[in-house]
Enzyme design. Structure first.
Site, PDB file in Angstrom:
ATOM      1  CB  CYS A 298      -0.986  -0.191   1.424  1.00 25.96           C
ATOM      2  SG  CYS A 298      -1.876   1.443   1.414  1.00 25.96           S
TER       3      CYS A 298
ATOM      4  CB  CYS B 168      -3.461   3.934  -5.284  1.00 28.52           C
ATOM      5  SG  CYS B 168      -4.903   2.888  -4.309  1.00 28.52           S
TER       6      CYS B 168
HETATM    7  N1  DGL Z   1      -4.084   0.825  -1.909  1.00 29.20           N
HETATM    8  C1  DGL Z   1      -3.691   1.830  -1.154  1.00 29.20           C
HETATM    9  C2  DGL Z   1      -2.482   2.460  -1.927  1.00 29.20           C
HETATM   10  O1  DGL Z   1      -1.670   1.847  -2.543  1.00 29.20           O
HETATM   11  C3  DGL Z   1      -4.578   2.470  -0.262  1.00 29.20           C
HETATM   12  C4  DGL Z   1      -5.916   2.806  -0.872  1.00 29.20           C
HETATM   13  C5  DGL Z   1      -6.885   3.528   0.068  1.00 29.20           C
HETATM   14  O2  DGL Z   1      -7.079   2.700   1.042  1.00 29.20           O
HETATM   15  O3  DGL Z   1      -6.963   4.766   0.067  1.00 29.20           O
HETATM   16  O4  DGL Z   1      -2.328   3.690  -1.547  1.00 29.20           O
END
Ligand code: DGL
Length: 257
Positions: free
Chosen positions: A77, A187
């Site tokens: 993430c 993301c």
């Molecule tokens: N998948 C995550 C990222 O790479 C987080 C997305 C979220 O929960 O806002 O930032």
């Protein structure tokens, strides 16, 4: 998760389904490893919380994964990496903790005189880590960073073929169609809607951090003498804070997508 239930496994986590895009790269690079994936879907999206909230949530997850015996952690993430990686590494100096960051470097190197659009959560774009990345690589090309409010939360819902998803992407980045030469998916949720982003922005090259993270995990496991043997049988298991059969089936479907 019970004590030692995942002894010798690699723990991978994200706010929800997004990190499964990274997990696929990890399995492809290291098929002999066992991976336990934790999606914090009950608390998604992380990108619209405060850094302290994301730090506390990440800390709680890592504590549980390490308590269950994991030998290494992948923060799949970008948002949690920005908000928590440094603090987690300080708290667990003996554990390899690998994060993911927007793949700005390869995008800028491949697009010297062009425009690079970075799509990421509001928190990733705002935090210092991304500002440093911009200072380091942002001058090689014209970089436009767009906080994509609501997009990760919408992807969490599944139903990726519904028209409202393309409409949302269009409202976030449609004004850049025809004027950008490369797109960074900053993301880990976004690779699942690359087709829909392409519908809006056209056939430019896309970059994400999955493969780089997988190579980094391999390097760190090698350095620490923690790589599973070549003959080991790999495995993948899914856990979620939204612990329902429907949610786990959604995770499986994202993994197989
Ligand atoms: N998948 C995550 C990222 O790479 C987080 C997305 C979220 O929960 O806002 O930032």
């Amino acid at each position: 998760m019970n004590a030692d239930e995942y002894k010798g496994w690699v723990g991978v986590f994200d706010s929800g389904v997004g990190g499964i895009s990274v997990l696929r790269a990890l399995v492809s690079e290291l098929p002999q490893e066992r991976f336990v994936y934790f999606g914090d879907s009950a608390h998604a999206p992380y990108g619209e919380k405060t850094p302290k909230e994301v730090l506390d949530l990440s800390h709680g997850i890592v504590e549980r994964l390490l308590g269950a015996g994991c030998k290494a952690i992948v923060i799949a993430c970008n948002t949690a990496t920005s908000a928590a990686a440094a603090q987690l590494r300080a708290a667990y100096p003996e554990v390899p903790i690998i994060g993911v960051e927007p793949a700005l470097k390869p995008a800028v190197l491949a697009t010297p005189d062009g425009a690079v659009l970075v799509m990421a959560t509001p928190m990733t774009v705002r935090l210092e880590k991304f500002q440093h990345l911009m200072e380091e690589w942002g001058s090689g090309a014209r970089v436009i960073a767009v906080p994509c409010e609501g997009l990760a939360a919408r992807i969490e819902q599944g139903r990726l073929q519904d028209a409202d998803l393309v409409e949302l992407i269009d409202s976030l980045v449609g004004s850049y169609a025809g004027s950008v030469d490369a797109v960074v998916l900053g993301c880990t949720h976004y690779p699942f809607v690359i087709g829909q982003i392409r519908q809006v922005l056209g056939g430019v090259p896309f970059y994400d951090g999955g493969a780089g993270t997988a190579r980094q995990l391999k390097r760190r496991l090698e350095e620490c003498g923690l790589l599973a043997s070549e003959e080991a049988a790999g495995a993948v298991e899914f856990l979620s804070s939204k612990d329902t059969p429907e949610e786990l089936a959604l995770y499986q479907s994202f993994f197989e997508a």
